[in-house]
Enzyme design. Structure first.
Site, PDB file in Angstrom:
ATOM      1  N   ARG A 255       0.885  -1.183   0.000  1.00  0.00           N
ATOM      2  CA  ARG A 255       0.000   0.000   0.000  1.00  0.00           C
ATOM      3  C   ARG A 255       0.915   1.222   0.000  1.00  0.00           C
ATOM      4  O   ARG A 255       1.741   1.382   0.903  1.00  0.00           O
ATOM      5  CB  ARG A 255      -0.897   0.010   1.241  1.00  0.00           C
ATOM      6  CG  ARG A 255      -1.546   1.373   1.473  1.00  0.00           C
ATOM      7  CD  ARG A 255      -2.604   1.359   2.529  1.00  0.00           C
ATOM      8  NE  ARG A 255      -3.794   0.668   2.041  1.00  0.00           N
ATOM      9  CZ  ARG A 255      -4.980   0.735   2.633  1.00  0.00           C
ATOM     10  NH1 ARG A 255      -5.141   1.450   3.727  1.00  0.00           N
ATOM     11  NH2 ARG A 255      -6.013   0.081   2.132  1.00  0.00           N
TER      12      ARG A 255
ATOM     13  N   HIS B 210      -7.621   1.058  -6.078  1.00  0.00           N
ATOM     14  CA  HIS B 210      -7.762   0.140  -4.925  1.00  0.00           C
ATOM     15  C   HIS B 210      -8.449  -1.141  -5.428  1.00  0.00           C
ATOM     16  O   HIS B 210      -9.596  -1.430  -5.054  1.00  0.00           O
ATOM     17  CB  HIS B 210      -8.577   0.823  -3.840  1.00  0.00           C
ATOM     18  CG  HIS B 210      -8.492   0.162  -2.490  1.00  0.00           C
ATOM     19  ND1 HIS B 210      -7.658  -0.909  -2.223  1.00  0.00           N
ATOM     20  CD2 HIS B 210      -9.140   0.439  -1.322  1.00  0.00           C
ATOM     21  CE1 HIS B 210      -7.807  -1.263  -0.953  1.00  0.00           C
ATOM     22  NE2 HIS B 210      -8.700  -0.465  -0.386  1.00  0.00           N
TER      23      HIS B 210
ATOM     24  N   GLN C  58     -10.205  -3.903  -3.073  1.00  0.00           N
ATOM     25  CA  GLN C  58     -11.483  -3.479  -2.497  1.00  0.00           C
ATOM     26  C   GLN C  58     -12.640  -3.788  -3.436  1.00  0.00           C
ATOM     27  O   GLN C  58     -13.685  -4.300  -3.012  1.00  0.00           O
ATOM     28  CB  GLN C  58     -11.447  -1.964  -2.228  1.00  0.00           C
ATOM     29  CG  GLN C  58     -12.738  -1.419  -1.672  1.00  0.00           C
ATOM     30  CD  GLN C  58     -13.004  -1.929  -0.274  1.00  0.00           C
ATOM     31  OE1 GLN C  58     -12.169  -1.814   0.596  1.00  0.00           O
ATOM     32  NE2 GLN C  58     -14.191  -2.486  -0.047  1.00  0.00           N
TER      33      GLN C  58
ATOM     34  N   ASP D  71     -17.500   7.085  -0.583  1.00  0.00           N
ATOM     35  CA  ASP D  71     -16.228   6.919   0.136  1.00  0.00           C
ATOM     36  C   ASP D  71     -15.931   8.247   0.825  1.00  0.00           C
ATOM     37  O   ASP D  71     -16.597   9.267   0.571  1.00  0.00           O
ATOM     38  CB  ASP D  71     -15.124   6.546  -0.882  1.00  0.00           C
ATOM     39  CG  ASP D  71     -13.785   6.209  -0.228  1.00  0.00           C
ATOM     40  OD1 ASP D  71     -13.740   6.002   1.006  1.00  0.00           O
ATOM     41  OD2 ASP D  71     -12.771   6.166  -0.960  1.00  0.00           O
TER      42      ASP D  71
ATOM     43  N   CYS E 140     -16.314   1.473   1.372  1.00  0.00           N
ATOM     44  CA  CYS E 140     -15.150   0.614   1.637  1.00  0.00           C
ATOM     45  C   CYS E 140     -14.675   0.709   3.079  1.00  0.00           C
ATOM     46  O   CYS E 140     -13.964  -0.174   3.543  1.00  0.00           O
ATOM     47  CB  CYS E 140     -14.018   0.957   0.669  1.00  0.00           C
ATOM     48  SG  CYS E 140     -13.377   2.643   0.857  1.00  0.00           S
TER      49      CYS E 140
ATOM     50  N   ARG F 151     -13.265  -8.694   2.012  1.00  0.00           N
ATOM     51  CA  ARG F 151     -11.860  -8.383   1.701  1.00  0.00           C
ATOM     52  C   ARG F 151     -11.006  -9.625   1.978  1.00  0.00           C
ATOM     53  O   ARG F 151     -10.099  -9.960   1.211  1.00  0.00           O
ATOM     54  CB  ARG F 151     -11.362  -7.219   2.574  1.00  0.00           C
ATOM     55  CG  ARG F 151     -12.018  -5.882   2.312  1.00  0.00           C
ATOM     56  CD  ARG F 151     -11.671  -5.331   0.959  1.00  0.00           C
ATOM     57  NE  ARG F 151     -10.228  -5.212   0.772  1.00  0.00           N
ATOM     58  CZ  ARG F 151      -9.460  -4.219   1.250  1.00  0.00           C
ATOM     59  NH1 ARG F 151     -10.001  -3.224   1.927  1.00  0.00           N
ATOM     60  NH2 ARG F 151      -8.153  -4.193   1.018  1.00  0.00           N
TER      61      ARG F 151
END
Ligand code: CP
Ligand code: NVA
Length: 301
Positions: free
Chosen positions: A107, A134, A137, A218, A259, A287
């Protein structure tokens, strides 16, 4: 052995196979305690490096637990504690890590860091979020939608808010999984131009969500956004909050996703997050299952 860098760079048939495998692995666990190893141990004898240059709860823990369930071991590393990018080049870190570990998840901030790591590593690299995308996700999100509502193909997904990294992976997913994606948000926070053609724009959120099967939002300020932009972003995005009135305009059985982490009562109200449309905690759980299937894909095809 393939990397897992983005949804548009992984073949659609592979993405579908990963989701199918994730569902099978989830069903096979059948509610067992989280620490019980899976019957199959596809990561036995493998060691996985999990590198974080940004904070994380879900990604960190779901990868770590997932590796353990599949019989492997993990090294959870903070980028700032490593020589990564400051004491040596990313390429040299990639070459060295490849001598110690079998798989790298990173990440990071700049996408260039991920790409340099992937170019110079001789083991697979997984994108655990960059400023631009991402993908892990959205694999969990597609899996979650399909668990609740069946195939996502042809469905209408509406994103309300910032045209950010999570949206970008939704845009890639729209092409790969063949669903209709609508962006509703203020023009200054439009998705990056490279995503043009993957989604439609409707500035009016009330109109955008008409007929939606899934409404997604988000955070208004992502980890890579300067805190100095916070107030301006809040002012720009306030009209795009997902609240009960907005959800009432979607299909009666529409799902709501986020998320996480969420700023409750900013981008979405608690009444929506905890309400009947919300599947945010299934999304978080998935996830784990989706990433287990991604890791197996990277190591065993
Ligand atoms: N959704 C997500 O990636 O959460 P974390 O930042 O907690 O990993
Ligand atoms: N857009 C958010 C997602 C966090 C999982 C961020 O990049 O901070």
């Amino acid at each position: 052995m393939p990397h897992f860098l983005d949804l548009h760079t992984t073949p659609a048939s592979d993405l579908r196979a990963i989701i199918d495998n994730a569902r099978a692995m989830k069903e096979a666990r059948n509610g067992h305690p989280k620490g019980r190893p899976d019957a199959a141990q596809p990561l036995k004898d493998y060691v996985v490096a999990l590198i974080f240059e940004k904070p994380s709860t879900r990604t960190r823990i779901s990868f770590d637990v997932g590796v353990r369930q599949m019989g492997g071991t993990t090294l959870v590393l903070s980028g700032s504690d490593m020589q990564l990018g400051h004491g040596e080049t990313i390429a040299d870190t990639a070459r060295v890590l490849s001598r110690y570990v079998d798989l790298i998840m990173i990440r990071t901030f700049e996408e260039a860091t991920l790409l340099e790591m992937a170019e110079h590593a001789s083991v697979p690299v997984i994108n655990g979020l960059t400023n631009r995308t991402h993908p892990c996700q959205i694999m969990a999100d597609v899996m979650t939608f399909e668990e609740h509502r069946g195939p996502i193909k042809g469905r209408k997904v509406v994103w309300s808010g910032d045209g950010n990294n999570v949206f970008a992976s939704f845009a890639h997913a729209a092409r790969q999984f063949d669903f209709d994606l609508v962006f509703t948000g203020p023009q200054p926070l439009d998705p990056e131009p490279a995503l043009a053609g993957l989604y439609r724009t409707e500035r009016d959120p009330d109109k955008a969500v008409e007929g939606a099967d899934l409404v997604v939002t988000d955070t208004w300020v992502s980890m890579h956004d300067p805190q100095s932009a916070r107030e301006r972003r809040h002012n720009q995005l306030r009209g795009y909050q997902v609240n009960d009135a907005l959800m009432a305009r979607a299909k009666p059985d529409a799902l709501f996703m986020h998320c996480l982490p969420a700023h409750r009562d900013d981008e979405a109200t608690s009444s929506v997050m905890d309400g009947p449309h919300s599947v945010i905690f299934d999304e978080a759980e998935n996830r784990l299952h989706a990433q287990k299937a991604i890791m197996q894909y990277c190591l065993q095809g």
